[in-house]
Motif scaffolding. Sequence first.
Motif, PDB file in Angstrom:
ATOM      1  N   UNK A   2     -10.119   0.179  -2.416  1.00  0.00           N
ATOM      2  CA  UNK A   2     -11.565  -0.018  -2.232  1.00  0.00           C
ATOM      3  C   UNK A   2     -12.249  -0.329  -3.561  1.00  0.00           C
ATOM      4  N   UNK A   3     -11.797   0.315  -4.629  1.00  0.00           N
ATOM      5  CA  UNK A   3     -12.393   0.103  -5.957  1.00  0.00           C
ATOM      6  C   UNK A   3     -11.837  -1.144  -6.645  1.00  0.00           C
ATOM      7  N   UNK A   4     -10.587  -1.482  -6.371  1.00  0.00           N
ATOM      8  CA  UNK A   4      -9.919  -2.632  -6.992  1.00  0.00           C
ATOM      9  C   UNK A   4      -9.320  -3.493  -5.877  1.00  0.00           C
ATOM     10  N   UNK A   5     -10.137  -4.280  -5.188  1.00  0.00           N
ATOM     11  CA  UNK A   5      -9.663  -4.989  -3.990  1.00  0.00           C
ATOM     12  C   UNK A   5      -8.575  -6.029  -4.240  1.00  0.00           C
ATOM     13  N   UNK A   6      -8.366  -6.441  -5.468  1.00  0.00           N
ATOM     14  CA  UNK A   6      -7.358  -7.463  -5.770  1.00  0.00           C
ATOM     15  C   UNK A   6      -5.945  -6.901  -5.905  1.00  0.00           C
ATOM     16  N   UNK A   7      -5.785  -5.566  -5.926  1.00  0.00           N
ATOM     17  CA  UNK A   7      -4.442  -4.996  -6.073  1.00  0.00           C
ATOM     18  C   UNK A   7      -3.718  -4.977  -4.727  1.00  0.00           C
ATOM     19  N   UNK A   8      -2.403  -4.899  -4.812  1.00  0.00           N
ATOM     20  CA  UNK A   8      -1.573  -4.771  -3.616  1.00  0.00           C
ATOM     21  C   UNK A   8      -1.072  -3.333  -3.575  1.00  0.00           C
ATOM     22  N   UNK A   9      -1.323  -2.661  -2.456  1.00  0.00           N
ATOM     23  CA  UNK A   9      -0.909  -1.262  -2.331  1.00  0.00           C
ATOM     24  C   UNK A   9       0.387  -1.184  -1.512  1.00  0.00           C
ATOM     25  N   UNK A  10       1.259  -0.272  -1.959  1.00  0.00           N
ATOM     26  CA  UNK A  10       2.586  -0.149  -1.349  1.00  0.00           C
ATOM     27  C   UNK A  10       2.953   1.326  -1.249  1.00  0.00           C
ATOM     28  N   UNK A  11       3.509   1.692  -0.114  1.00  0.00           N
ATOM     29  CA  UNK A  11       4.058   3.034   0.052  1.00  0.00           C
ATOM     30  C   UNK A  11       5.520   3.002  -0.385  1.00  0.00           C
ATOM     31  N   UNK A  12       6.030   4.067  -1.017  1.00  0.00           N
ATOM     32  CA  UNK A  12       7.440   4.060  -1.417  1.00  0.00           C
ATOM     33  C   UNK A  12       8.393   3.903  -0.235  1.00  0.00           C
ATOM     34  N   UNK A  13       7.973   4.288   0.940  1.00  0.00           N
ATOM     35  CA  UNK A  13       8.836   4.153   2.113  1.00  0.00           C
ATOM     36  C   UNK A  13       9.094   2.676   2.423  1.00  0.00           C
ATOM     37  N   UNK A  14       8.219   1.778   1.955  1.00  0.00           N
ATOM     38  CA  UNK A  14       8.409   0.343   2.183  1.00  0.00           C
ATOM     39  C   UNK A  14       9.625  -0.222   1.446  1.00  0.00           C
ATOM     40  N   UNK A  15      10.150   0.522   0.485  1.00  0.00           N
ATOM     41  CA  UNK A  15      11.335   0.064  -0.245  1.00  0.00           C
ATOM     42  C   UNK A  15      12.624   0.380   0.491  1.00  0.00           C
ATOM     43  N   UNK A  16      12.514   1.167   1.543  1.00  0.00           N
ATOM     44  CA  UNK A  16      13.696   1.547   2.314  1.00  0.00           C
ATOM     45  C   UNK A  16      13.836   0.577   3.476  1.00  0.00           C
TER      46      UNK A  16
END
Length: 182
Positions: free
Chosen positions: A167-181
């Motif tokens: 919300x504060x930095x809309x240009x970043x990509x957010x990822x959960x560590x579970x997405x690496x599995x």
Amino acid sequence: MNDGKLKLQDKIEKGNMISSEIENEISDAIKNSKGNVKIFWDMDGTFASMEMCGLENKLEKGFFYRKRPIKTMIKIVEKFYKLGAKTYILSFCSFNYQKEDKIKWLKENCPFIKTEEMIIIPRKEKDVKSAESKQSLKAEYMKDYVTSEDTVYFIDDNESVLIGTKEKLPFIKIVSPIDFIE
């Protein structure tokens, strides 16, 4: 059907992990960039286990230092680092002595990460930046390191922190560590 499971387990044990879609995406972004990929990694629950480490009280000195490393994730952190991503650790704790524990743990388990790339936020100390909430506090620290021209990934196991930061930095990509599995 068991053959597939055995073959996958064999690959995992030999270190031939199958790359996830997000791992491939980030690798490609790093390879195709001109040094402007920045990755911010949360520590606890991402590549340091959330287990209680035999201590009952997380305020006890040594709690964070005794955490079990999640070696599969540390290998991914190191892979991106070696590919050329600017790599930061962005992690909360309550007090400065816990910050020391975390830095000691990182130096032992992730020696490729420079001390100046370790952003450990002792939330209950006086010198902490102010933010609307815990969920957006990491964004306040990230602002010192990123611009909207950068390709930025933020990996954290806390969904509310990911959303608050986005919300504060809309240009970043957010990822959960579970997405690496995969």
